[in-house]
Design an enzyme around this catalytic site. Structure first.
Site, short mmCIF file in Angstrom:
data_model
loop_
_atom_site.label_atom_id
_atom_site.label_comp_id
_atom_site.label_asym_id
_atom_site.label_seq_id
_atom_site.Cartn_x
_atom_site.Cartn_y
_atom_site.Cartn_z
N ASP A 13 0.95 -1.16 0.10
CA ASP A 13 0.03 0.01 -0.14
C ASP A 13 0.80 1.22 -0.07
O ASP A 13 0.56 2.22 0.49
CB ASP A 13 -1.06 0.00 1.09
CG ASP A 13 -1.98 -0.95 1.17
OD1 ASP A 13 -2.11 -1.87 0.24
OD2 ASP A 13 -2.29 -1.70 2.08
N LYS A 16 1.90 1.95 -5.17
CA LYS A 16 2.52 1.41 -6.22
C LYS A 16 1.37 1.72 -7.57
O LYS A 16 1.96 1.97 -8.64
CB LYS A 16 2.75 -0.34 -6.16
CG LYS A 16 3.52 -0.48 -4.95
CD LYS A 16 3.45 -1.97 -4.72
CE LYS A 16 2.42 -2.56 -4.36
NZ LYS A 16 1.80 -2.23 -2.82
N GLY A 40 -4.51 -4.26 -3.67
CA GLY A 40 -5.74 -3.46 -4.06
C GLY A 40 -5.00 -2.12 -4.55
O GLY A 40 -4.04 -1.32 -3.60
N HIS A 41 -4.63 -1.90 -5.91
CA HIS A 41 -3.75 -0.64 -6.24
C HIS A 41 -4.89 0.45 -6.70
O HIS A 41 -5.42 0.17 -7.69
CB HIS A 41 -3.00 -1.31 -7.36
CG HIS A 41 -2.07 -2.18 -6.84
ND1 HIS A 41 -0.95 -2.65 -7.92
CD2 HIS A 41 -1.76 -2.88 -5.84
CE1 HIS A 41 -0.06 -3.48 -6.98
NE2 HIS A 41 -0.65 -3.75 -5.79
N GLN A 222 1.90 -6.16 -2.86
CA GLN A 222 2.42 -6.17 -1.83
C GLN A 222 3.57 -5.50 -1.50
O GLN A 222 4.04 -4.53 -2.22
CB GLN A 222 2.74 -7.74 -1.20
CG GLN A 222 1.21 -8.43 -1.28
CD GLN A 222 0.50 -9.12 -2.17
OE1 GLN A 222 1.23 -9.51 -3.06
NE2 GLN A 222 -0.67 -8.63 -2.59
P1 GDP Z 1 -0.88 0.26 -3.55
O1 GDP Z 1 -1.45 -1.05 -2.96
O2 GDP Z 1 0.80 0.28 -3.24
O3 GDP Z 1 -0.99 0.44 -4.91
O4 GDP Z 1 -1.32 1.40 -2.61
P2 GDP Z 1 -2.90 1.57 -2.31
O5 GDP Z 1 -3.55 1.94 -3.80
O6 GDP Z 1 -3.60 0.55 -1.64
O7 GDP Z 1 -2.89 2.77 -1.29
C1 GDP Z 1 -2.26 3.84 -1.59
C2 GDP Z 1 -3.59 5.10 -1.05
O8 GDP Z 1 -2.84 6.32 -1.07
C3 GDP Z 1 -4.62 4.96 -2.36
O9 GDP Z 1 -5.83 5.62 -1.60
C4 GDP Z 1 -3.92 6.13 -2.99
O10 GDP Z 1 -5.05 6.71 -3.96
C5 GDP Z 1 -3.38 7.03 -2.36
N1 GDP Z 1 -2.22 7.85 -2.65
C6 GDP Z 1 -1.21 7.57 -3.35
N2 GDP Z 1 -0.28 8.34 -3.47
C7 GDP Z 1 -0.68 9.34 -2.59
C8 GDP Z 1 0.19 10.54 -2.24
O11 GDP Z 1 1.29 10.95 -2.82
N3 GDP Z 1 -0.88 11.35 -1.17
C9 GDP Z 1 -1.88 10.89 -0.86
N4 GDP Z 1 -2.53 11.85 -0.07
N5 GDP Z 1 -2.66 9.80 -1.31
C10 GDP Z 1 -1.92 8.94 -2.18
P1 IMO Z 2 -1.03 -4.18 -2.31
O1 IMO Z 2 -0.43 -4.85 -3.79
C1 IMO Z 2 -0.78 -4.52 2.23
C2 IMO Z 2 -1.39 -8.46 3.63
C3 IMO Z 2 -2.26 -8.96 4.57
C4 IMO Z 2 -1.79 -9.98 5.53
C5 IMO Z 2 -0.69 -10.71 4.71
C6 IMO Z 2 -1.33 -12.15 4.26
O2 IMO Z 2 -2.19 -3.44 -2.33
O3 IMO Z 2 0.22 -3.41 -1.54
P2 IMO Z 2 -2.73 -12.77 2.06
O4 IMO Z 2 -4.01 -12.45 1.75
O5 IMO Z 2 -1.88 -12.07 1.17
O6 IMO Z 2 -2.40 -13.97 2.58
O7 IMO Z 2 -2.25 -11.90 3.80
O8 IMO Z 2 -0.57 -9.75 3.64
N1 IMO Z 2 -1.40 -8.12 2.41
C7 IMO Z 2 -1.37 -6.79 2.11
N2 IMO Z 2 -1.05 -5.71 2.67
N3 IMO Z 2 -1.21 -4.49 0.94
C8 IMO Z 2 -1.30 -5.70 -0.02
O9 IMO Z 2 -1.46 -5.49 -1.21
C9 IMO Z 2 -1.37 -6.76 0.50
N4 IMO Z 2 -1.52 -8.14 0.28
C10 IMO Z 2 -1.50 -8.87 1.34
O10 IMO Z 2 -3.17 -7.82 5.20
O11 IMO Z 2 -1.10 -9.13 6.58
MG MG Z 3 -2.87 -1.71 -1.83
#
Ligand code: GDP
Ligand code: IMO
Ligand code: MG
Length: 424
Positions: A13, A16, A40-41, A222
């Site tokens: 998170d 990416k 969840g991207h 991840q």
């Molecule tokens: P990922 O799994 O690495 O793709 O990241 P996620 O999408 O799960 O979580 C990142 C969250 O932060 C999302 O809600 C994005 O929309 C948000 N986000 C990404 N970059 C920024 C940033 O520079 N500032 C803020 N405030 N939010 C961001």
């Molecule tokens: P992105 O790509 C954050 C965490 C889960 C749990 C552990 C194992 O959005 O960054 P799993 O379901 O993979 O067997 O769970 O890994 N986890 C993540 N945490 N971002 C993710 O993906 C994750 N995918 C799995 O919360 O701790």
């Molecule tokens: Mg994510």
């Protein structure tokens, strides 16, 4: 720049999806190499937010072909839902998405067993998407692959063999009802009809593309600290998000990789259980969660929040070969008068040289913090690095010095256009 790998540097998170979407404009192919719908991207374009679980974040760049590599575990139900979601926004998917015939399928019993295991003891805090059980089957060599969908007899026979074992587990270990074999066969034959067009030998496709001089962005899911080998085991996922996973997960040679960028959140978050040395519990952690809107993109769970950890990042840079950072969510720290950075760890009075990956030491160590002044002004509309407040630039320089890795991209908001390239 044949293959540029984008890796999560912390516990996932990091943003990416946002960075991959931004960089996609300049590449031919974006390929996911591991994990599944546990990811969840988030991509925000204008006012619209999209959350992708399986489809690479390059899908919003018209000229990009998206690839789901052999290392990914594919839940066809989740995939079709995602395709439908994108189509509802008018995006053309046909001809732009390729799925490896060697990727393993997530089956209904994987999701069920994932949840049951968590309920009855494992307590990893998984996403419940069937990831662990699917990779177990892959490694015990009983898994069902995408290619098996293409042959009705093989598919039926493999589902039958698997279900015999899984039904015993469901009944005898967990006291649950057995699953019906015919229902699953019918469901997966239907999936086959809908995803048949996308299935191909993606390793062959990618290597040909490289030979033609095309460029590939490999999108990790991840993060390094969730890596099955290098993460905070057992509180990890069941694949290799680290950069090496891009080779095995796509069927491309290590020699094709020319660039590795670590996506780094300006602070640290973790969702799920397991050690987290710089975690802020209580009101401070809640503040950070609120400012950063830190709730899981897949499960909606509140993310645990804490300070930036240079020990963790240095370790992550080592196991990934990160040579540059994309620093995200810097804007979230704008509210703070003072920001803490973890510069080292102490355990039993001794300074630790490296990041330990065993639970015991991680739970007992004391982070050493340095405090730096905040900037107390909004960053969200800043377009040029030179326009950042001096304290924000000092914070970035401090992270660069502590980790030895230069920051090339600074993200100051969720939107595509809230991205600053340092050298521009
Ligand atoms: P990922 O799994 O690495 O793709 O990241 P996620 O999408 O799960 O979580 C990142 C969250 O932060 C999302 O809600 C994005 O929309 C948000 N986000 C990404 N970059 C920024 C940033 O520079 N500032 C803020 N405030 N939010 C961001
Ligand atoms: P992105 O790509 C954050 C965490 C889960 C749990 C552990 C194992 O959005 O960054 P799993 O379901 O993979 O067997 O769970 O890994 N986890 C993540 N945490 N971002 C993710 O993906 C994750 N995918 C799995 O919360 O701790
Ligand atoms: Mg994510």
């Amino acid at each position: 720049m044949p293959v540029h790998v984008i890796v999560g540097s912390q516990w996932g998170d990091e943003g990416k999806g946002k960075i991959v979407d931004h960089l996609s404009e300049h590449v031919d192919i974006v390929a996911r190499y591991q994990g599944g719908a546990n990811a969840g991207h988030t991509v925000v374009i204008g006012k619209q937010e999209y959350i992708l679980h399986l489809i690479p974040s390059g899908i919003f760049s018209e000229n990009v072909t998206c690839v789901i590599g052999n290392g990914v575990v594919v839940d066809p139900a989740a995939l079709l839902e995602e395709i439908e979601m994108l189509r509802s926004f008018g995006l053309a998917i046909k001809g732009r998405l390729l799925i490896s015939h060697n990727a393993h399928l997530i089956m209904p019993y994987h999701k069920l067993l994932d949840t049951l295991r968590e309920e009855q003891g494992a307590k990893i805090g998984t996403t419940g998407r069937g990831i662990g059980p699917a990779y177990i089957d892959k490694f015990t060599r009983s898994g069902i692959r995408i290619v098996d969908l293409l042959d009705r007899d093989i598919l039926c026979s493999k589902i039958k063999i698997n279900l015999e074992e899984k039904n015993k587990m469901l009944k005898q270990i967990y006291g649950k009802d057995e699953l019906n074999v015919d229902d699953i066969i019918e469901q997966y034959q239907e999936f086959d009809k809908q995803i048949d067009d996308f299935i191909t030998d993606t390793s062959y496709y990618l290597n040909n593309a490289l030979a033609e001089g095309k460029t590939i962005l490999a999108e990790g899911a991840q993060g390094a600290l969730l890596d099955i080998d290098h993460g905070t085991y057992p509180y990890v996922t069941s694949s290799n998000p680290t950069s090496g996973g891009a080779c095995t997960g796509l069927g491309i040679p290590p020699t094709a990789i020319t660039k590795i960028t670590g996506i780094v959140k300006a602070y640290t978050t973790r969702v799920g259980n397991g050690p987290f040395p710089t975690e802020l519990t209580g009101a401070d952690g809640e503040q950070l969660r609120k400012w950063g809107n830190e709730f899981g993109a897949t499960t909606g769970r509140p993310r645990r929040c804490g300070w930036f950890d240079a020990m963790l990042l240095t370790y992550s840079a080592r196991v990934n070969g990160i040579r540059e950072m994309a620093l995200t969510k810097l804007d979230v720290l704008s509210h703070l008068d003072e920001i803490s950075i973890c510069t080292g760890y102490r355990l039993n009075g001794k300074v630790l040289k490296t990041f330990p990956t065993d639970e015991k030491r991680l739970n007992n160590l004391q982070p050493v913090y340095e405090k730096v002044p905040g900037w107390k002004q909004s960053l969200t509309e800043i377009k040029h690095y030179s326009d950042l407040p001096v304290e924000a630039k000092q914070y970035i320089t401090q992270l660069e010095e502590l980790t030895g890795i230069p920051v090339r991209i600074v993200s100051v908001g969720a939107r595509r256009d809230q991205t600053i390239f340092k050298d521009v």
